[in-house]
Design a protein around this motif. Sequence first.
Motif, PDB file in Angstrom:
ATOM      1  N   VAL A 107       0.840  -1.198   0.000  1.00  0.00           N
ATOM      2  CA  VAL A 107       0.000   0.000   0.000  1.00  0.00           C
ATOM      3  C   VAL A 107       0.876   1.251   0.000  1.00  0.00           C
ATOM      4  CG1 VAL A 107      -1.784   1.288   1.231  1.00  0.00           C
ATOM      5  CG2 VAL A 107      -1.813  -1.217   1.254  1.00  0.00           C
ATOM      6  N   VAL A 109       1.179   5.020   0.737  1.00  0.00           N
ATOM      7  CA  VAL A 109       0.443   5.930   1.612  1.00  0.00           C
ATOM      8  C   VAL A 109       0.993   7.344   1.434  1.00  0.00           C
ATOM      9  CG1 VAL A 109      -0.327   6.384   3.963  1.00  0.00           C
ATOM     10  CG2 VAL A 109       0.200   4.031   3.259  1.00  0.00           C
ATOM     11  N   THR A 155      -4.415   6.540  -0.236  1.00  0.00           N
ATOM     12  CA  THR A 155      -3.694   5.285  -0.460  1.00  0.00           C
ATOM     13  C   THR A 155      -3.969   4.812  -1.879  1.00  0.00           C
ATOM     14  OG1 THR A 155      -5.473   3.894   0.447  1.00  0.00           O
ATOM     15  CG2 THR A 155      -3.783   4.670   1.967  1.00  0.00           C
ATOM     16  N   ALA A 158      -3.222  -1.320  -4.679  1.00  0.00           N
ATOM     17  CA  ALA A 158      -2.562  -2.343  -3.854  1.00  0.00           C
ATOM     18  C   ALA A 158      -3.363  -3.630  -3.969  1.00  0.00           C
ATOM     19  CB  ALA A 158      -2.491  -1.895  -2.396  1.00  0.00           C
ATOM     20  N   CYS A 160      -5.794  -6.371  -2.914  1.00  0.00           N
ATOM     21  CA  CYS A 160      -6.934  -6.237  -2.007  1.00  0.00           C
ATOM     22  C   CYS A 160      -7.046  -7.453  -1.083  1.00  0.00           C
ATOM     23  CB  CYS A 160      -8.229  -6.052  -2.792  1.00  0.00           C
ATOM     24  SG  CYS A 160      -8.819  -7.551  -3.623  1.00  0.00           S
ATOM     25  N   ASP A 193      -5.881  -7.946   4.668  1.00  0.00           N
ATOM     26  CA  ASP A 193      -6.259  -6.714   3.978  1.00  0.00           C
ATOM     27  C   ASP A 193      -5.384  -5.591   4.544  1.00  0.00           C
ATOM     28  OD1 ASP A 193      -7.449  -4.420   2.935  1.00  0.00           O
ATOM     29  OD2 ASP A 193      -9.458  -5.282   2.997  1.00  0.00           O
ATOM     30  N   ALA A 195      -4.605  -2.635   3.269  1.00  0.00           N
ATOM     31  CA  ALA A 195      -5.186  -1.291   3.160  1.00  0.00           C
ATOM     32  C   ALA A 195      -6.181  -1.026   4.285  1.00  0.00           C
ATOM     33  CB  ALA A 195      -5.851  -1.110   1.805  1.00  0.00           C
ATOM     34  N   VAL A 198      -4.170  -0.177   7.304  1.00  0.00           N
ATOM     35  CA  VAL A 198      -3.602   1.166   7.200  1.00  0.00           C
ATOM     36  C   VAL A 198      -4.659   2.219   7.519  1.00  0.00           C
ATOM     37  CG1 VAL A 198      -2.758   2.878   5.545  1.00  0.00           C
ATOM     38  CG2 VAL A 198      -1.723   0.596   5.625  1.00  0.00           C
ATOM     39  N   HIS A 199      -5.851   2.065   6.946  1.00  0.00           N
ATOM     40  CA  HIS A 199      -6.891   3.074   7.172  1.00  0.00           C
ATOM     41  C   HIS A 199      -7.384   3.052   8.621  1.00  0.00           C
ATOM     42  CE1 HIS A 199      -7.711   5.070   3.292  1.00  0.00           C
ATOM     43  NE2 HIS A 199      -7.020   4.038   2.830  1.00  0.00           N
ATOM     44  N   ARG A 210      -9.697  10.596   4.408  1.00  0.00           N
ATOM     45  CA  ARG A 210      -8.989   9.432   3.887  1.00  0.00           C
ATOM     46  C   ARG A 210      -9.708   8.899   2.654  1.00  0.00           C
ATOM     47  NH1 ARG A 210     -10.506   7.983   8.916  1.00  0.00           N
ATOM     48  NH2 ARG A 210     -11.588   6.156   8.092  1.00  0.00           N
ATOM     49  N   GLN A 212      -9.216   5.678  -0.395  1.00  0.00           N
ATOM     50  CA  GLN A 212      -8.504   4.464  -0.794  1.00  0.00           C
ATOM     51  C   GLN A 212      -8.772   4.181  -2.259  1.00  0.00           C
ATOM     52  OE1 GLN A 212      -9.392   1.042   1.640  1.00  0.00           O
ATOM     53  NE2 GLN A 212      -8.706  -0.417   0.080  1.00  0.00           N
ATOM     54  N   CYS A 216      -7.231  -3.059  -7.361  1.00  0.00           N
ATOM     55  CA  CYS A 216      -6.444  -4.178  -6.839  1.00  0.00           C
ATOM     56  C   CYS A 216      -5.355  -4.486  -7.852  1.00  0.00           C
ATOM     57  CB  CYS A 216      -7.315  -5.407  -6.615  1.00  0.00           C
ATOM     58  SG  CYS A 216      -6.372  -6.914  -6.211  1.00  0.00           S
TER      59      CYS A 216
END
Length: 242
Positions: A107, A109, A155, A158, A160, A193, A195, A198-199, A210, A212, A216
């Motif tokens: 991911v 960021v 982000t 990435a 998924c 997962d 992402a 991260v979130h 945020r 995303q 994928c």
Amino acid sequence: MIAQRDTVSGAHFAFTDRWGGVSAAPYAELNLGGAVGDDADAVLTNRDLAAKSLGFGPGDVVWMNQVHGADVAVVDGPWGDGPVPDVDAIVTARPGLALAVLTADCVPVLLADPVAGIVAAAHAGRPGMIAGVVPAALRAMTELGADPARIVARTGPAVCGRCYEVPEAMRAEVAIKEPTAHAETSWGTPAVDVAAGVHAQLARFGVRDREQSPVCTLESGDHFSYRRDRTTGRLAGYVWLD
């Protein structure tokens, strides 16, 4: 070339796809990674093309030697002739300096506080996410004066959670550190997962703005994926301030 781009109050975010460069297969076309076996001149040309498409010279972009850790460097210019440090996040308060992160399933960021004039780029794979690279980057930003309530987070493409299959033991190990990363593939096997993890970390730190990417990398033929192809190129995410 630049597949996704966003601007918020003078902070800019951009993510590449794999097209528009000069690399030959299996790195075709816009490989921006210098340590994957591609021709070095092709990588430099690709980095120049991508930088110019964003309005930069190649000397205005700071790269990292990414090692799946959680170390952060604060920078005020390119590395020059010195060694590129082993870090997975970089932070700057210098306008007009682009920070870049390389990925091919991990991911990317990108973070910015446009009011404080501080941006960061972080590389969050599974190891880095559970090591806390994103909170580390956020702490470095706040030490320079950023406010989490003002930070904008984007982000990029990435792998998924429906595609990132892992052994059950690995999923359990990740979930101890970050429960929101617990996932299942679309075919019913254990997954992670990254992402989502991260979130969740961003949210706990107080970052509200945020977004995303829906892409994928494993499913998209327009993006590089290490899990799909093994020998392949690298995408880049860029963040900078006016």
